[in-house]
Every structure is written in C-alpha cells, then in structure tokens.
Write a protein that holds these residues in place. Sequence first.
Motif, PDB file in Angstrom:
ATOM      1  N   ASP A 205       0.817  -1.216   0.000  1.00 23.57           N
ATOM      2  CA  ASP A 205       0.000   0.000   0.000  1.00 23.57           C
ATOM      3  C   ASP A 205       0.850   1.264   0.000  1.00 23.57           C
ATOM      4  O   ASP A 205       0.411   2.318  -0.459  1.00 23.57           O
ATOM      5  N   ARG A 206       2.076   1.147   0.540  1.00 19.88           N
ATOM      6  CA  ARG A 206       2.933   2.330   0.646  1.00 19.88           C
ATOM      7  C   ARG A 206       4.392   1.880   0.635  1.00 19.88           C
ATOM      8  O   ARG A 206       4.756   0.951   1.344  1.00 19.88           O
ATOM      9  N   VAL A 207       5.217   2.553  -0.189  1.00 25.61           N
ATOM     10  CA  VAL A 207       6.638   2.225  -0.240  1.00 25.61           C
ATOM     11  C   VAL A 207       7.443   3.486   0.099  1.00 25.61           C
ATOM     12  O   VAL A 207       7.119   4.593  -0.342  1.00 25.61           O
ATOM     13  N   HIS A 208       8.477   3.309   0.943  1.00 27.85           N
ATOM     14  CA  HIS A 208       9.343   4.406   1.384  1.00 27.85           C
ATOM     15  C   HIS A 208      10.771   4.081   0.950  1.00 27.85           C
ATOM     16  O   HIS A 208      11.329   3.067   1.350  1.00 27.85           O
ATOM     17  N   VAL A 209      11.338   4.950   0.087  1.00 29.18           N
ATOM     18  CA  VAL A 209      12.690   4.738  -0.434  1.00 29.18           C
ATOM     19  C   VAL A 209      13.607   5.820   0.144  1.00 29.18           C
ATOM     20  O   VAL A 209      13.346   7.017  -0.010  1.00 29.18           O
ATOM     21  N   ARG A 210      14.658   5.398   0.834  1.00 33.78           N
ATOM     22  CA  ARG A 210      15.658   6.316   1.390  1.00 33.78           C
ATOM     23  C   ARG A 210      16.855   6.327   0.456  1.00 33.78           C
ATOM     24  O   ARG A 210      17.429   5.260   0.168  1.00 33.78           O
ATOM     25  N   ILE A 211      17.265   7.507  -0.033  1.00 36.93           N
ATOM     26  CA  ILE A 211      18.317   7.630  -1.035  1.00 36.93           C
ATOM     27  C   ILE A 211      19.442   8.495  -0.468  1.00 36.93           C
ATOM     28  O   ILE A 211      19.191   9.597   0.034  1.00 36.93           O
ATOM     29  N   GLY A 212      20.666   7.994  -0.549  1.00 35.81           N
ATOM     30  CA  GLY A 212      21.808   8.731  -0.021  1.00 35.81           C
ATOM     31  C   GLY A 212      22.372   9.743  -0.998  1.00 35.81           C
ATOM     32  O   GLY A 212      22.821  10.803  -0.601  1.00 35.81           O
ATOM     33  N   GLU A 213      22.378   9.430  -2.290  1.00 34.33           N
ATOM     34  CA  GLU A 213      22.893  10.345  -3.324  1.00 34.33           C
ATOM     35  C   GLU A 213      21.917  10.320  -4.486  1.00 34.33           C
ATOM     36  O   GLU A 213      21.969   9.438  -5.350  1.00 34.33           O
ATOM     37  N   TYR A 214      20.976  11.294  -4.488  1.00 35.09           N
ATOM     38  CA  TYR A 214      19.873  11.234  -5.447  1.00 35.09           C
ATOM     39  C   TYR A 214      20.341  11.320  -6.908  1.00 35.09           C
ATOM     40  O   TYR A 214      19.736  10.717  -7.796  1.00 35.09           O
ATOM     41  N   ALA A 215      21.465  12.036  -7.150  1.00 36.35           N
ATOM     42  CA  ALA A 215      21.926  12.211  -8.535  1.00 36.35           C
ATOM     43  C   ALA A 215      22.410  10.907  -9.152  1.00 36.35           C
ATOM     44  O   ALA A 215      22.533  10.804 -10.364  1.00 36.35           O
ATOM     45  N   ASN A 216      22.678   9.886  -8.310  1.00 39.34           N
ATOM     46  CA  ASN A 216      23.175   8.606  -8.827  1.00 39.34           C
ATOM     47  C   ASN A 216      22.086   7.547  -8.937  1.00 39.34           C
ATOM     48  O   ASN A 216      22.377   6.411  -9.303  1.00 39.34           O
ATOM     49  N   ILE A 217      20.835   7.880  -8.602  1.00 41.74           N
ATOM     50  CA  ILE A 217      19.761   6.887  -8.578  1.00 41.74           C
ATOM     51  C   ILE A 217      18.612   7.324  -9.489  1.00 41.74           C
ATOM     52  O   ILE A 217      18.153   8.461  -9.443  1.00 41.74           O
ATOM     53  N   THR A 218      18.150   6.391 -10.355  1.00 36.98           N
ATOM     54  CA  THR A 218      16.968   6.602 -11.191  1.00 36.98           C
ATOM     55  C   THR A 218      15.858   5.680 -10.692  1.00 36.98           C
ATOM     56  O   THR A 218      16.062   4.473 -10.561  1.00 36.98           O
ATOM     57  N   LEU A 219      14.682   6.256 -10.415  1.00 36.08           N
ATOM     58  CA  LEU A 219      13.511   5.491  -9.982  1.00 36.08           C
ATOM     59  C   LEU A 219      12.481   5.494 -11.106  1.00 36.08           C
ATOM     60  O   LEU A 219      12.150   6.556 -11.650  1.00 36.08           O
ATOM     61  N   THR A 220      11.967   4.293 -11.462  1.00 39.80           N
ATOM     62  CA  THR A 220      10.986   4.162 -12.531  1.00 39.80           C
ATOM     63  C   THR A 220       9.813   3.330 -12.034  1.00 39.80           C
ATOM     64  O   THR A 220      10.005   2.232 -11.522  1.00 39.80           O
ATOM     65  N   MET A 221       8.582   3.856 -12.193  1.00 36.01           N
ATOM     66  CA  MET A 221       7.361   3.165 -11.760  1.00 36.01           C
ATOM     67  C   MET A 221       6.610   2.702 -12.998  1.00 36.01           C
ATOM     68  O   MET A 221       6.068   3.510 -13.753  1.00 36.01           O
ATOM     69  N   ASN A 222       6.616   1.387 -13.256  1.00 33.61           N
ATOM     70  CA  ASN A 222       5.967   0.808 -14.440  1.00 33.61           C
ATOM     71  C   ASN A 222       6.400   1.548 -15.712  1.00 33.61           C
ATOM     72  O   ASN A 222       5.576   1.928 -16.545  1.00 33.61           O
ATOM     73  N   GLY A 223       7.696   1.790 -15.844  1.00 28.74           N
ATOM     74  CA  GLY A 223       8.229   2.433 -17.026  1.00 28.74           C
ATOM     75  C   GLY A 223       8.143   3.939 -17.024  1.00 28.74           C
ATOM     76  O   GLY A 223       8.571   4.592 -17.973  1.00 28.74           O
ATOM     77  N   GLU A 224       7.605   4.558 -15.957  1.00 21.99           N
ATOM     78  CA  GLU A 224       7.435   6.009 -15.875  1.00 21.99           C
ATOM     79  C   GLU A 224       8.404   6.578 -14.848  1.00 21.99           C
ATOM     80  O   GLU A 224       8.349   6.214 -13.676  1.00 21.99           O
ATOM     81  N   ASN A 225       9.308   7.453 -15.289  1.00 26.85           N
ATOM     82  CA  ASN A 225      10.338   7.983 -14.393  1.00 26.85           C
ATOM     83  C   ASN A 225       9.744   8.874 -13.304  1.00 26.85           C
ATOM     84  O   ASN A 225       8.790   9.618 -13.553  1.00 26.85           O
ATOM     85  N   ILE A 226      10.324   8.791 -12.110  1.00 26.66           N
ATOM     86  CA  ILE A 226       9.894   9.601 -10.971  1.00 26.66           C
ATOM     87  C   ILE A 226      10.855  10.783 -10.832  1.00 26.66           C
ATOM     88  O   ILE A 226      12.059  10.610 -10.759  1.00 26.66           O
ATOM     89  N   GLU A 227      10.294  11.997 -10.789  1.00 28.57           N
ATOM     90  CA  GLU A 227      11.115  13.199 -10.707  1.00 28.57           C
ATOM     91  C   GLU A 227      11.603  13.447  -9.286  1.00 28.57           C
ATOM     92  O   GLU A 227      10.931  13.116  -8.317  1.00 28.57           O
ATOM     93  N   TYR A 228      12.793  14.061  -9.190  1.00 29.42           N
ATOM     94  CA  TYR A 228      13.256  14.621  -7.925  1.00 29.42           C
ATOM     95  C   TYR A 228      12.882  16.105  -7.938  1.00 29.42           C
ATOM     96  O   TYR A 228      13.351  16.863  -8.775  1.00 29.42           O
ATOM     97  N   THR A 229      12.040  16.534  -7.015  1.00 30.49           N
ATOM     98  CA  THR A 229      11.552  17.906  -7.020  1.00 30.49           C
ATOM     99  C   THR A 229      12.424  18.851  -6.215  1.00 30.49           C
ATOM    100  O   THR A 229      12.150  20.044  -6.171  1.00 30.49           O
ATOM    101  N   GLN A 230      13.458  18.347  -5.548  1.00 32.60           N
ATOM    102  CA  GLN A 230      14.323  19.214  -4.756  1.00 32.60           C
ATOM    103  C   GLN A 230      15.762  18.696  -4.817  1.00 32.60           C
ATOM    104  O   GLN A 230      15.993  17.493  -4.917  1.00 32.60           O
ATOM    105  N   PRO A 231      16.741  19.616  -4.752  1.00 35.51           N
ATOM    106  CA  PRO A 231      18.149  19.241  -4.909  1.00 35.51           C
ATOM    107  C   PRO A 231      18.799  18.844  -3.601  1.00 35.51           C
ATOM    108  O   PRO A 231      19.838  19.379  -3.235  1.00 35.51           O
TER     109      PRO A 231
END
Length: 289
Positions: A249-275
């Motif tokens: 029902d809910r997924v929580h992803v903790r990322i240490g270096e966002y610029a090195n990680i790409t997240l894709t949901m069913n082929g749709e890329n997830i944006e990073y809205t903050q640097p």
Amino acid sequence: MIGLSELGTRLKQARIAKNLSLEDLQDLTKIQKRYLAGIEDGNHSMMPGAFYVRAFIKQYAAAVGLNGEELLDQFKTEMPASDTVEKKQMPETFTSRSRSVTRTASNDTYAEIIPKVLVAFFIVLILAVSWYFYSASTNRDTANRPVEDEGVGVPYEEPVPATPKETEETVAEEPVEKPAEPTSVLSLKETKGETTTYTWQGTANPQLEIVADGPSWIAATDQNQQELTSKARVMQAGEKETLDLAEVDRVHVRIGEYANITLTMNGENIEYTQPLQTQNIVIQLTNVE
C-alpha cells in the motif's frame, strides 16, 4: 578514523536515555548495526565514505531526538575529509533523465479534443438532415408533375430518380471513438523537508525499478517497515533492482545520493523535485479494480 568519542558518547547517551538498543536503532534507521556501533566508537574506517559518515550521524541523531545538523556543525573539526569522488552535476531543473512524469497532460489533451469532435459530429448531423429533406422535397415535386400527352395514346411518365442511398450513408452519423484510458497514473502529492510523496493509481501490476549510475545508499520499506529490497546497502554503478509492489500500500525509499539513482514506476520515471543529496521518496499505491 577514530576520534569522535565525544560525539559518539553524546549519541550513545541519547540512545540509552530513550531505552533503545542498537538492534532497535537499526530497525528505525535501516543502518546496519556495525555502522551504528562505529559511530558511537568514533570508528569511521568501516564506512563507505565521508558522505555516509555525515548521513548516518544525521539519521542516528534524528532517531534519538537530537539535531544532526547542529551536532555536525559543533564537531565539524573532527569530521572526516570529504570524498574526493566527483559528484555528478546537479541539473538546473529537476526533470527526469529520460522523460518527465505525465500526470495531467493526457487530461488536458482530452479536454481539447472532445469539443472539436462534438462540433464535427453536429456538422455532419446537420448535413445529413438537410440532405434528407432536400431529397424528400425533390421526390414530391417529381411525383406531382403533370403527365404530358404526346398524342400516342399512352401517357409518358418521367421516371422518379432513386434516392441517393450511398450519399446518405456517407453523411450518416459516424461513431466517435473514445480515447483509450491510461492504465496507470502517477501524481505528485506533496513535498515536505527531505520527503517527496507521490500517489499511484492503476490496474497494472505495480513495479518500482531502482537503477544506480554511481554509489548511493538505498533502503526501501513497505507500510509495515518490512524490507522490500534484497537488503539496505550502498548500490554501485550498474546495479539494478526491481521491487514487486502488488501487495504493497505504501513504499518508502531512502536515497543517499539522489543524482546517482533513477527510480521508474511501471516504465514512468519519478522526478526529484528538490536538490537534496539525501532524501526520501514515498509512493502511496491504489490498485483500481
């Protein structure tokens, strides 16, 4: 490096005051117990790098009710030197690498197309009705035309033209095809501090793909704090992991270096809205039957 005994002691005392064991803290922060013990002992040689020393200390401090930024600033002279590995340049605008998330574009397109389709439909209908009355009027005039006697004894009757069925069929109402409904919709809900929350609705089996372009800490848990990845760890360049979220029902992803990680949901890329170098991505899932 061993030399943060004062900082480690402060953190350890705060943990004990909250009656937390290292195992409890590991469950809360998703940081391995040996790293937590290393922070308390001031032993940073086991850490993946200077960036992770700071990131782990901030997570440890937050878990025991302390301000990690203030602690790092207070003991900045004792912090290890920054990693020499060049970080990827942050994008000036935070769009996804391959394509941006489409949340409302399809709805806007439908809103523009539907009025045009309706106007075309009514024009065709008006033409069909006009042609029908014109044909009917022509047939009545022909039927009422007087028969001319040519002196042969048999009156001549002018043949009645047949109704142009093919033309009527051409201008008849044509069914309007409805645009195909999207199988899933990913929408931005809110951004607070280090956490960006998305909602996902769809009928397809949801899958989250994590791809590393460089070293970064990754941990993913569900609504019950259960691990979804093979293990919380530092992913290296070229590593990829796909999470099946059919029962989540809910997924929580903790990322240490966002610029090195790409997240894709069913082929749709997830944006990073903050640097923010270290941040959380939360996705709330609704499976439409």
